[in-house]
Design an enzyme around this catalytic site. Structure first.
Site, PDB file in Angstrom:
ATOM      1  CE  LYS A  64      28.673   8.213 -10.275  1.00 22.63           C
ATOM      2  NZ  LYS A  64      27.442   7.509  -9.934  1.00 22.63           N
ATOM      3  CD  GLU A 123      13.299   1.643  -9.092  1.00 21.19           C
ATOM      4  OE1 GLU A 123      13.667   0.474  -9.378  1.00 21.19           O
ATOM      5  OE2 GLU A 123      14.038   2.632  -9.239  1.00 21.19           O
ATOM      6  NE  ARG A 156      12.853  -1.764 -13.961  1.00 22.24           N
ATOM      7  CZ  ARG A 156      14.164  -1.909 -14.035  1.00 22.24           C
ATOM      8  NH1 ARG A 156      14.862  -2.100 -12.946  1.00 22.24           N
ATOM      9  NH2 ARG A 156      14.755  -1.882 -15.201  1.00 22.24           N
TER      10      ARG A 156
HETATM   11  C1  LIG Z   1      15.059   1.403 -12.398  1.00 19.25           C
HETATM   12  C2  LIG Z   1      15.914   2.610 -12.199  1.00 19.25           C
HETATM   13  N1  LIG Z   1      15.894   3.264 -11.012  1.00 19.25           N
HETATM   14  C3  LIG Z   1      16.660   4.357 -10.836  1.00 19.25           C
HETATM   15  C4  LIG Z   1      17.471   4.801 -11.832  1.00 19.25           C
HETATM   16  C5  LIG Z   1      18.270   6.087 -11.646  1.00 19.25           C
HETATM   17  N2  LIG Z   1      19.721   5.819 -11.708  1.00 19.25           N
HETATM   18  C6  LIG Z   1      20.432   6.052 -12.803  1.00 19.25           C
HETATM   19  S1  LIG Z   1      22.035   5.668 -12.623  1.00 19.25           S
HETATM   20  C7  LIG Z   1      21.796   5.219 -11.021  1.00 19.25           C
HETATM   21  C8  LIG Z   1      22.954   4.760 -10.203  1.00 19.25           C
HETATM   22  C9  LIG Z   1      23.716   3.688 -10.871  1.00 19.25           C
HETATM   23  O1  LIG Z   1      24.813   3.352 -10.086  1.00 19.25           O
HETATM   24  P1  LIG Z   1      25.908   2.396 -10.659  1.00 19.25           P
HETATM   25  O2  LIG Z   1      25.272   1.259 -11.360  1.00 19.25           O
HETATM   26  O3  LIG Z   1      26.859   2.071  -9.585  1.00 19.25           O
HETATM   27  O4  LIG Z   1      26.630   3.244 -11.794  1.00 19.25           O
HETATM   28  P2  LIG Z   1      27.563   4.533 -11.634  1.00 19.25           P
HETATM   29  O5  LIG Z   1      26.726   5.700 -11.990  1.00 19.25           O
HETATM   30  O6  LIG Z   1      28.071   4.588 -10.249  1.00 19.25           O
HETATM   31  O7  LIG Z   1      28.651   4.327 -12.629  1.00 19.25           O
HETATM   32  C10 LIG Z   1      20.462   5.366 -10.647  1.00 19.25           C
HETATM   33  C11 LIG Z   1      19.912   5.086  -9.327  1.00 19.25           C
HETATM   34  C12 LIG Z   1      17.449   4.098 -13.055  1.00 19.25           C
HETATM   35  N3  LIG Z   1      18.176   4.490 -14.104  1.00 19.25           N
HETATM   36  N4  LIG Z   1      16.689   3.014 -13.202  1.00 19.25           N
END
Ligand SMILES: Cc1ncc(C[n+]2csc(CCOP(=O)(O)OP(=O)(O)O)c2C)c(N)n1
Length: 626
Positions: A282, A367, A395
């Site tokens: 990342k 959630e 959700r």
């Molecule tokens: C239902 C929901 N909860 C929280 C989020 C906030 N959110 C956006 S990206 C993320 C982390 C995603 O992590 P990952 O899938 O590993 O992707 P990365 O950013 O590390 O590439 C979160 C918690 C969201 N988009 N949707």
């Protein structure tokens, strides 16, 4: 000298680039991303990490025929660059500019709109079934991060795709990070696979050596591979997926384009679901983001040289006040626990997590689970505070209703980013929570007019032995900070300004929910300049509504104006309107709310103006009625 990126102007152009130039193109893409995102803000670290992965996918797929589904969608910037949308980055996330997420209406290369996490495998599963029914032959690929894989829906989808007898490729982009550190058993499992992979040489060597032994060695290898014992895990990584019926390939280097291309070609040949586990970094290529990927997950405009945010917000935000108050509550009441679904930083729970680690629970991007987990803790004698963004709490509607409210359990929901959030757009606006919360029996719903009042409401909620939701917006409340804060009494609104004796003229009552109190004061100044008397009521409670204050306002004023940053349907205004109808009150009522539609991306104020939640428009509406 013209760059290679200059030659990428429409989908599939990347296929004209020679393999020898891939690394240079990746560099140019990172350079482009860094400049555009540092100017406009947006999601950075995930995109920097997904450059080679996206290039490999674009070399493999044929757009728009093939379907590529990005989970969450915040990491689709490189996909946008490679599908003819470079120009869009100059208006990234601005009103009428390019969205920061995949949008079908923006490009036919965006197979599905996303924004919330953990949907991609379900969508891909559906697309595969549609392909089967229609007899198509397009490739279908879902890209999901290790964080998004912690979501329940992703697990449900994995459970289902194992039985497919048609090709579906799931690319697991494992950067060992959610926004913050990834948590849970799946994260540990992936970490184990990654660290085992460090022994690839040894294992490969062992297998090769055994294979070389005539007869016996080959038999041993075959037996080991077939057996269900733990040794199999030693030889075949990703057994969890294999056991679900999904072929596992990996882990492979997510910054090695050729390796990924080979894996994708291999996966495409299998008539079933295949998961390719790619390991990426990342923030790759930008030191500040590699060091602090959380900070650069989503950023405001920043100085490229230093990584410093250019216009850090001043004043105390609602989130900061929530954060500070959680420390007070944690100190005062040992039964208080903090719960987050993968958002410890965004919600402000991190300070509590640091001070009271044993009372802090990050359950992953889950959630639904977070809410029912909190219900369980409440049933076990604790008082959970679930800190969550309004949009993501959507959700967990049934969990709130079924698991918390039927049992009337003491869970406090700290619903942050309620109202218009701005640049993340339709998937992230928090304009539905009053509608989906206020009608649930047993649930008290409150909204503070200022950060100061948020603090009081949190103390109040912590003293309640029933469920309470407090919804508050993104940003600060400087305009209303100095206003009086009466003690909070159950179900009672706060009358901030009384119209006084207005027998001679007209009188308007402005009943405002939460941050719209500031708007009410602007309207008051304007109306009073014209001799119109104005009362201002801070609603405080959206459920239950303060019937007696509202009825007395209706009696003493010519017009009652309700103000809220929520869609009109199911919102506060409708509840007030229903009260007036039930009580046969004959008063003009103007419902200042957001009309019922999805709100695109843009600056918060731009959107408020656009959707009628501004001084001019409301002033006009009031004048017309008067
Ligand atoms: C239902 C929901 N909860 C929280 C989020 C906030 N959110 C956006 S990206 C993320 C982390 C995603 O992590 P990952 O899938 O590993 O992707 P990365 O950013 O590390 O590439 C979160 C918690 C969201 N988009 N949707």
């Amino acid at each position: 000298m013209a760059g290679i990126l200059d030659r990428i102007n429409q989908p599939n152009d990347i296929k004209e680039v020679s393999p020898a130039q891939y690394n240079r193109l990746a560099k140019e893409i990172r350079h482009f991303l860094l400049h555009r995102v540092s100017e406009h803000g947006g999601h950075l670290a995930s995109n920097l990490g997904a450059v080679e992965l996206t290039m490999a996918l674009h070399l493999f797929l044929d757009f728009p025929k093939d379907k590529l589904i990005w989970d969450v969608g915040h990491q689709a910037y490189v996909h946008k660059i490679l599908t003819g949308r470079k120009e869009g980055f100059y208006s990234l996330r601005e009103y009428e500019g390019m969205s920061g997420f995949p949008k079908r209406k923006e490009s036919e290369c965006d197979a599905f709109d996303t924004g919330h996490s953990s949907t991609s495998i379900s969508v891909a599963n559906g697309l595969v079934s549609a392909r089967e029914l229609s007899g198509g032959d397009e490739k279908i690929v879902a890209v999901i991060g290790d964080g998004a894989l912690s979501g329940g829906m992703a697990m449900e989808a994995l459970n289902n795709v194992g039985k497919l007898d048609s090709n579906l490729i799931i690319v697991l982009n494992d950067n060992n990070m959610s926004i913050s550190e990834n948590v849970g058993g799946m994260a540990n499992y992936l970490a184990k696979i990654r660290s085992n992979a460090a022994y690839t040489g040894f294992k490969g060597g062992l297998e090769e050596a055994l294979n070389k032994l005539p007869e016996v060695g080959t038999k041993i290898v075959r037996r080991l591979k077939q057996s269900k014992d733990s040794l199999k895990h030693f030889f075949i990584r990703g057994m969890y997926f294999e056991d679900l019926g999904i072929t596992y390939i990996g882990p492979i280097d997510g910054h090695d384009i050729e390796q990924m291309r080979r894996a994708l070609e291999t996966a495409a040949k299998m008539p079933k679901a295949v998961l390719i586990h790619v390991v990426t970094k990342k923030g790759k290529g930008y030191e500040p983001a590699e060091t602090d990927p959380g900070k650069f997950h989503g950023v405001e405009p920043f100085a490229l040289k230093t990584g410093e945010v250019l216009r850090p917000s001043t004043g105390v935000s609602y989130t900061k006040m929530f954060s500070d108050t959680m420390l007070e509550l944690g100190e005062e009441n040992k039964k208080i626990v903090g719960v987050t679904a993968a958002m410890p930083t965004g919600t402000g729970l991190m300070a509590f997590a640091k001070r009271y680690p044993e009372r802090f629970f990050d359950v992953g991007i889950a959630e639904e689970h977070a809410v029912t987990f909190a219900a369980g803790m409440a049933a076990g004698g604790y008082h959970p505070v679930v800190a969550v963004y309004s949009t993501f709490l959507q959700r967990a509607y049934d969990q709130i209703l079924h698991d918390v409210c039927i049992g009337n359990l003491p869970v406090t929901f700290a619903v942050d980013r309620a109202g218009i959030v701005g640049r993340d757009g339709e998937t992230h606006q928090g304009v539905f929570d009053l509608s989906y919360l206020a009608h649930i029996p047993n649930l008290t719903v409150m909204a503070p007019k200022s950060t100061v009042e948020l603090r009081d409401m949190m103390h109040y909620a912590a003293s309640c032995n029933f469920p309470v939701a407090i919804r508050y917006p993104r940003g600060t409340s400087e305009d209303t900070d100095g206003l009086s804060v009466e003690e909070i009494r159950y179900g009672e609104a706060e009358v901030l300004e009384s119209a006084g004796n207005h027998i001679a003229g007209k009188a308007v009552a402005l009943v405002a929910v939460g941050n719209t109190v500031a708007l009410a004061y602007k309207l008051k100044a304007r109306l009073e300049a014209e001799g119109i008397s104005v009362s201002i009521v801070n609603a405080r409670f959206v459920a239950p509504i303060d019937e007696s204050t509202l009825l007395s306002m209706a009696k003493n004023h010519d017009v009652v104006v309700t103000l809220e940053e929520n869609v009109a349907r199911g919102g506060y205004g409708e509840r007030v309107s229903a009260l007036f109808m039930e009580e046969n009150v004959n008063v003009r009522h103007i419902a200042g709310a957001i009309s019922n539609q999805f709100i695109e991306h843009g600056g918060q104020q731009t959107l408020r103006d656009l959707y009628g939640l501004n001084e001019d428009e409301l002033y006009q509406r009031i004048r017309e009625v008067l």
